[in-house]
Motif scaffolding. Sequence first.
Motif, short mmCIF file in Angstrom:
data_model
loop_
_atom_site.label_atom_id
_atom_site.label_comp_id
_atom_site.label_asym_id
_atom_site.label_seq_id
_atom_site.Cartn_x
_atom_site.Cartn_y
_atom_site.Cartn_z
N HIS A 98 9.18 7.94 5.04
CA HIS A 98 9.14 6.99 6.25
C HIS A 98 7.83 6.83 6.70
CE1 HIS A 98 13.65 7.10 6.39
NE2 HIS A 98 13.57 8.18 6.22
N ALA A 99 7.06 7.79 7.07
CA ALA A 99 5.60 7.59 7.52
C ALA A 99 4.64 6.92 6.86
CB ALA A 99 5.10 8.78 7.88
N VAL A 100 4.86 7.16 5.49
CA VAL A 100 3.57 6.60 4.68
C VAL A 100 3.75 4.91 4.58
CG1 VAL A 100 3.01 6.19 2.13
CG2 VAL A 100 3.21 8.66 3.11
N PRO A 101 5.05 4.34 4.43
CA PRO A 101 4.94 2.71 4.17
C PRO A 101 4.64 2.24 5.53
CG PRO A 101 7.37 3.98 3.28
CD PRO A 101 6.30 5.01 3.84
N LEU A 102 4.84 3.10 6.74
CA LEU A 102 4.42 2.51 8.02
C LEU A 102 2.97 2.34 8.06
CD1 LEU A 102 6.97 4.02 10.50
CD2 LEU A 102 6.97 1.71 9.79
N MET A 103 2.17 3.58 7.70
CA MET A 103 0.79 3.68 7.97
C MET A 103 0.35 2.64 6.58
SD MET A 103 0.41 7.80 8.18
CE MET A 103 0.96 8.80 9.71
N LYS A 104 0.78 2.65 5.69
CA LYS A 104 0.10 1.63 4.68
C LYS A 104 0.40 0.18 5.24
CE LYS A 104 1.02 3.89 0.16
NZ LYS A 104 1.73 3.71 -1.10
N ALA A 105 1.55 -0.15 6.06
CA ALA A 105 1.38 -1.70 6.49
C ALA A 105 0.60 -1.83 7.65
CB ALA A 105 2.90 -1.85 7.00
N ALA A 106 0.08 -0.63 8.34
CA ALA A 106 -0.76 -0.68 9.39
C ALA A 106 -2.29 -0.50 9.20
CB ALA A 106 -0.45 0.45 10.63
N GLY A 107 -2.68 -0.11 7.81
CA GLY A 107 -3.85 -0.45 7.25
C GLY A 107 -4.59 1.35 7.43
N GLY A 108 -3.70 2.25 7.56
CA GLY A 108 -4.07 3.67 7.49
C GLY A 108 -3.45 4.51 8.56
N GLY A 109 -3.86 5.74 8.50
CA GLY A 109 -2.99 6.62 9.58
C GLY A 109 -3.68 8.17 9.16
N ALA A 110 -3.15 9.14 9.70
CA ALA A 110 -3.40 10.65 9.59
C ALA A 110 -2.34 11.23 9.50
CB ALA A 110 -4.26 11.01 10.53
N ILE A 111 -2.20 12.27 8.50
CA ILE A 111 -1.00 13.24 8.48
C ILE A 111 -1.38 14.34 8.18
CG2 ILE A 111 0.91 14.24 6.84
CD1 ILE A 111 1.03 11.13 5.85
N ALA A 152 -3.32 13.47 -0.04
CA ALA A 152 -4.83 12.92 0.13
C ALA A 152 -5.18 12.14 -1.03
CB ALA A 152 -5.64 14.03 0.47
N VAL A 153 -5.24 12.56 -2.05
CA VAL A 153 -5.77 11.86 -3.30
C VAL A 153 -5.06 10.53 -3.65
CG1 VAL A 153 -5.81 12.00 -5.59
CG2 VAL A 153 -6.59 13.89 -4.53
N GLU A 154 -3.70 10.82 -3.36
CA GLU A 154 -3.09 9.29 -3.73
C GLU A 154 -3.11 8.45 -2.56
OE1 GLU A 154 1.73 8.07 -4.54
OE2 GLU A 154 1.16 10.15 -4.95
N LEU A 155 -3.16 8.80 -1.34
CA LEU A 155 -3.13 7.94 -0.04
C LEU A 155 -4.59 7.63 0.31
CD1 LEU A 155 -0.25 9.63 1.88
CD2 LEU A 155 -0.12 7.80 0.38
N ALA A 156 -5.47 8.16 -0.30
CA ALA A 156 -6.83 7.63 0.13
C ALA A 156 -7.10 6.25 0.30
CB ALA A 156 -8.01 8.70 -0.54
N PRO A 157 -6.87 5.57 -1.06
CA PRO A 157 -7.01 4.01 -1.16
C PRO A 157 -6.24 3.33 0.09
CG PRO A 157 -6.60 5.03 -3.48
CD PRO A 157 -6.10 6.27 -2.16
N SER A 158 -5.32 3.97 0.65
CA SER A 158 -4.52 3.17 1.70
C SER A 158 -5.04 3.76 3.08
CB SER A 158 -3.11 3.50 1.76
OG SER A 158 -2.51 3.05 0.36
N GLN A 159 -6.20 4.29 3.11
CA GLN A 159 -6.83 4.82 4.28
C GLN A 159 -5.95 5.67 5.03
OE1 GLN A 159 -10.29 4.32 4.76
NE2 GLN A 159 -9.97 3.55 2.66
N ILE A 160 -4.90 6.26 4.54
CA ILE A 160 -4.43 7.51 5.08
C ILE A 160 -5.00 8.85 4.85
CG2 ILE A 160 -1.98 8.76 5.14
CD1 ILE A 160 -1.14 6.01 4.17
N ARG A 161 -5.29 9.68 5.70
CA ARG A 161 -5.86 10.89 5.59
C ARG A 161 -4.93 12.21 5.66
NH1 ARG A 161 -8.91 12.77 8.95
NH2 ARG A 161 -8.38 11.63 10.74
N VAL A 162 -4.88 12.90 4.89
CA VAL A 162 -3.91 14.16 5.09
C VAL A 162 -4.60 15.47 4.78
CG1 VAL A 162 -1.84 14.92 3.90
CG2 VAL A 162 -2.42 12.52 3.29
N ASN A 163 -4.36 16.16 5.83
CA ASN A 163 -5.05 17.49 5.65
C ASN A 163 -4.09 18.42 6.30
OD1 ASN A 163 -7.85 16.74 5.50
ND2 ASN A 163 -7.61 15.53 7.11
N ALA A 164 -4.39 19.82 6.10
CA ALA A 164 -3.51 20.60 6.72
C ALA A 164 -4.14 21.73 7.47
CB ALA A 164 -3.05 21.68 5.74
N LEU A 165 -3.62 22.61 8.44
CA LEU A 165 -4.17 23.75 9.01
C LEU A 165 -3.58 24.96 8.37
CD1 LEU A 165 -4.01 22.65 12.85
CD2 LEU A 165 -6.13 22.61 11.18
#
Length: 248
Positions: free
Chosen positions: A121-134, A167-180
């Motif tokens: 659910h989050a990824v389609p919303l972030m793609k439509a918005a031009g980016g995001g952070a997970i 992170a690798v797959e979503l980088a072209p959509s300007q969605i950053r994915v990191n972990a703690l």
Amino acid sequence: MKLHGKVAIVTGGASGFGAGIVRRFVAEGARVVIADRNGSAAQALAAELGSACLALPVDISDAAEVQALFTETVVAFRGVDILVNNAGIGHTPQPLETLPQDDFDRLFAVNVRSIYLTARHAVPLMKAAGGGAILNIASTGGVSPRPNLTWYNASKGWVITATRAMAVELAPSQIRVNALNPVAGETPLLKTFMGDDTPEVRAKFLASIPLGRFSTPADMGAAAAFLCSDDASMITGVALEVDGGRCI
């Protein structure tokens, strides 16, 4: 105000590390959805922090409830900029062959399947918005496993690998994915990991942490706010150890 104007969902946000992340996000200017199975605790925290928060009860391992979480978030806040997959459970220390199958299934439903469900659910919303952070909350157990916590360690190892792959797959959509990767902390899960909460057991755990203390919700909040902010705009695919040096 590093997160001014941002909308964040924090799963398991009513207590422990999740509550620390919620508090810091609100302090940094974000509007936050506190998604937690404990609806009353989520409501109490939202009431304390004010109109910037929305409390939603949800079993994060249930597909229908996750869908409703995102639907209600979009209705309330018109989008999602940040997703923190913090909800997680552990199991008591025991030989790997003795963990009941029902406990194993629940462990992977909460720690693993929930990330798949929220991403849908989050990824389609972030793609439509031009980016995001997970941000996925993993564990030092996924890097340097403790004995008798094998299946918990394995679930968190999955989270780290999923973070890097996302992170690798979503980088072209300007969605950053990191972990703690937090070390054992002063949260409701601490007793679960230790088995017995005694001075002797605590001393044994602390002896493995060079800085000599457990992690705190405030520690997680500070690290999460950085990784989800524009200050970390060039950081993706990282599993940041917030562990007082345990994994050195």
